[in-house]
Scaffold this active site. Structure first.
Site, short mmCIF file in Angstrom:
data_model
loop_
_atom_site.label_atom_id
_atom_site.label_comp_id
_atom_site.label_asym_id
_atom_site.label_seq_id
_atom_site.Cartn_x
_atom_site.Cartn_y
_atom_site.Cartn_z
N HIS A 32 0.60 -1.41 0.27
CA HIS A 32 0.33 0.06 0.16
C HIS A 32 1.01 1.09 0.34
O HIS A 32 0.38 2.27 -0.82
CB HIS A 32 -0.81 0.10 1.29
CG HIS A 32 -1.60 0.56 0.91
ND1 HIS A 32 -2.79 1.08 0.35
CD2 HIS A 32 -2.23 2.48 2.60
CE1 HIS A 32 -3.26 2.93 0.75
NE2 HIS A 32 -2.69 2.80 1.79
N CYS A 33 2.30 1.00 0.35
CA CYS A 33 3.25 2.35 0.38
C CYS A 33 3.73 2.28 -0.76
O CYS A 33 3.51 4.35 -1.17
CB CYS A 33 3.51 2.70 1.90
SG CYS A 33 2.90 2.21 3.73
N LEU A 34 5.00 1.71 -0.88
CA LEU A 34 6.01 2.80 -1.97
C LEU A 34 5.23 2.95 -3.36
O LEU A 34 5.85 4.02 -4.04
CB LEU A 34 6.97 1.19 -1.31
CG LEU A 34 7.50 1.15 -0.78
CD1 LEU A 34 9.01 0.42 -0.98
CD2 LEU A 34 8.38 2.13 -0.54
N ASP A 36 2.69 6.43 -1.59
CA ASP A 36 3.06 7.44 -1.34
C ASP A 36 3.95 8.69 -2.50
O ASP A 36 2.89 9.82 -1.98
CB ASP A 36 3.90 7.26 0.28
CG ASP A 36 2.71 6.57 0.60
OD1 ASP A 36 1.55 6.16 0.56
OD2 ASP A 36 3.50 5.87 1.97
#
Length: 435
Positions: free
Chosen positions: A270-272, A275
């Site tokens: 979900h992040c890299l 974001d």
């Protein structure tokens, strides 16, 4: 010391965590373990039932601890947002995905903020944990809390504290990972810090919510850009007929000035993949081009296509076309030893292979079924007897789970495209082509 801090210190303050996923459930469990009575709010009836039955659906949270906390009345879950009327503090841990055009989708945050505003009372602490662009806390939450003349730092407290969850990490968990907190006012920061000290060992205060928001984006942009760099080095080494893994291993012997990153089939989680693009989107609105971020995204987004091309080349060497060939994907999760398939490159690779006519199957001990774009889903096949490995024209290693028998893969597969260097220490008759 304000009234709410005193209530928090006495462990009489009640907390609501909105969003009981990979971030929210572990956070709620840590607060409950620290003595703060916590209610989890989620739209999923399945998740709510799981919590209330003491049955965890997150690998990092054990059933035993969750059941104990439920039994003692320290934690419960509900789909009813009216529970917000009974709490003193709220943590927002909802998803912040990207749209198909790679623009931020903040609808989940907005929906949560609208519910908080509906049940807001004085005094109340609201902390946003969902990753978003700098300025979001003040733009989205502050106007909804500032009703009837209510003032931040006096009538309510507002802060941003970025989540730093790393699913499957056995060393760094929610409690021992330092927590950055940026409040709208000094009293907001102090109040939020007082709450979080019941759930985490180390609190790191910063000057504002925007500073805390930027901290999170810097952390993941740093990783995404460096992964993009090493992925490009992998492409360069392929052209030069060099082993990128040998190059990285040798470079990592330098005791200063070099931090090793490894290439892979694409970014996941979900992040890299998400974001840094929040920051890129924000800066475009300010007429600024984030060139490093955009280039890294371009390189990383290309990697699944590169893997598919590598499969095509390998099959061509064997005198076979991709169309009609049997391709076995090993690993569907986005990283090793987790069941999380969000933004997983494996899903993209499977879809690309199927669109080109390949017969695709997959194996993942953590992901029994996998939903794909073409409308159906796949079931994980077993590797135990080696039959699936032998039947495949090409095996593609996408995720290097520790539970997989890599020796069996090297022994029974004919051709392997290894994007994770998982077979580095295994010998066998298989022809192994590394990324």
């Amino acid at each position: 010391m304000n009234e709410l801090i005193e209530k928090i210190e006495r462990k009489e303050a009640r907390l609501a965590v909105i969003g009981m996923g990979y971030v929210g459930l572990p956070l709620a469990v840590e607060f409950a373990s620290g003595g703060i009575v916590t209610v989890g709010i989620d739209l999923s009836e399945e998740k709510v039932a799981g919590v209330n039955e003491g049955r965890s659906y997150i690998a990092d949270v054990g059933d035993g601890l969750l059941g104990e906390l439920v039994g003692s009345g320290k934690i419960r879950a509900t789909t009813d947002f009216s529970a917000l009327a009974e709490v003193d503090c709220v943590c927002i841990c909802v998803p912040t995905p990207l749209s198909k055009t790679k623009d931020p989708d903040i609808s989940y945050i907005v929906a949560a903020c609208d519910q908080i505003a509906r049940y807001a009372h004085t005094p109340m602490l609201v902390v946003l944990e969902s990753t978003t662009y700098p300025g979001s806390t003040e733009e989205l939450i502050l106007p909804r809390m500032r009703v009837n003349g209510a003032e931040p730092g006096k009538d309510f407290y507002l802060a941003f504290s970025p989540e730093r969850v790393d699913p499957g990490n056995r060393e760094w968990r929610t409690r021992n990972t330092p927590k950055v907190i940026g409040g709208l006012t000094p009293q907001c920061t102090v109040t939020a810090a007082a709450l979080y000290r019941h759930a985490v060992d180390t609190v790191v205060p910063v000057s504002s919510p925007a500073a805390a928001e930027m901290v999170k984006l810097l952390e993941n942009t740093f990783r995404a850009v460096n992964i993009g760099l090493v992925n490009e080095i992998a492409l360069i080494c392929d052209r030069l007929e060099l082993d990128v893994w040998e190059i990285i291993e040798a470079a990592a012997t330098k005791p200063f000035g070099f931090t090793p990153f490894v290439p892979g089939p694409g970014l996941g989680g979900h992040c890299l993949p998400i974001d840094p693009l929040y920051l890129s989107w924000k800066m475009r609105s300010m007429d600024y081009e984030t060139r490093f971020i955009d280039l890294a995204d371009k390189v990383n987004s290309h990697m699944p296509h590169y893997v598919v091309q590598k499969v095509m080349d390998v099959l061509n060497d064997e005198g076979k076309a991709l169309k009609g060939s049997r391709v076995l994907i090993i690993g569907a999760a986005y990283k090793a030893d987790v069941d999380d398939v969000r933004e997983s490159p494996a899903v993209h690779i499977i879809e690309l292979l199927r669109k080109k006519g390949a017969e695709v199957s997959y194996h993942d001990p953590h992901v029994p079924r996998l939903q794909i774009e073409l409308g159906d889903d796949l079931a994980s096949v077993a590797l135990d007897d080696g039959a699936e490995l032998e039947a495949a024209d090409c095996v593609v290693v996408v995720t290097a789970h520790s539970a997989i028998d890599w020796g069996l893969v090297a022994k029974r597969a004919a051709v392997v495209v290894d994007t994770r260097n998982a077979l580095k220490h295994y010998d066998g008759p298989a022809r192994i082509v590394r990324l």
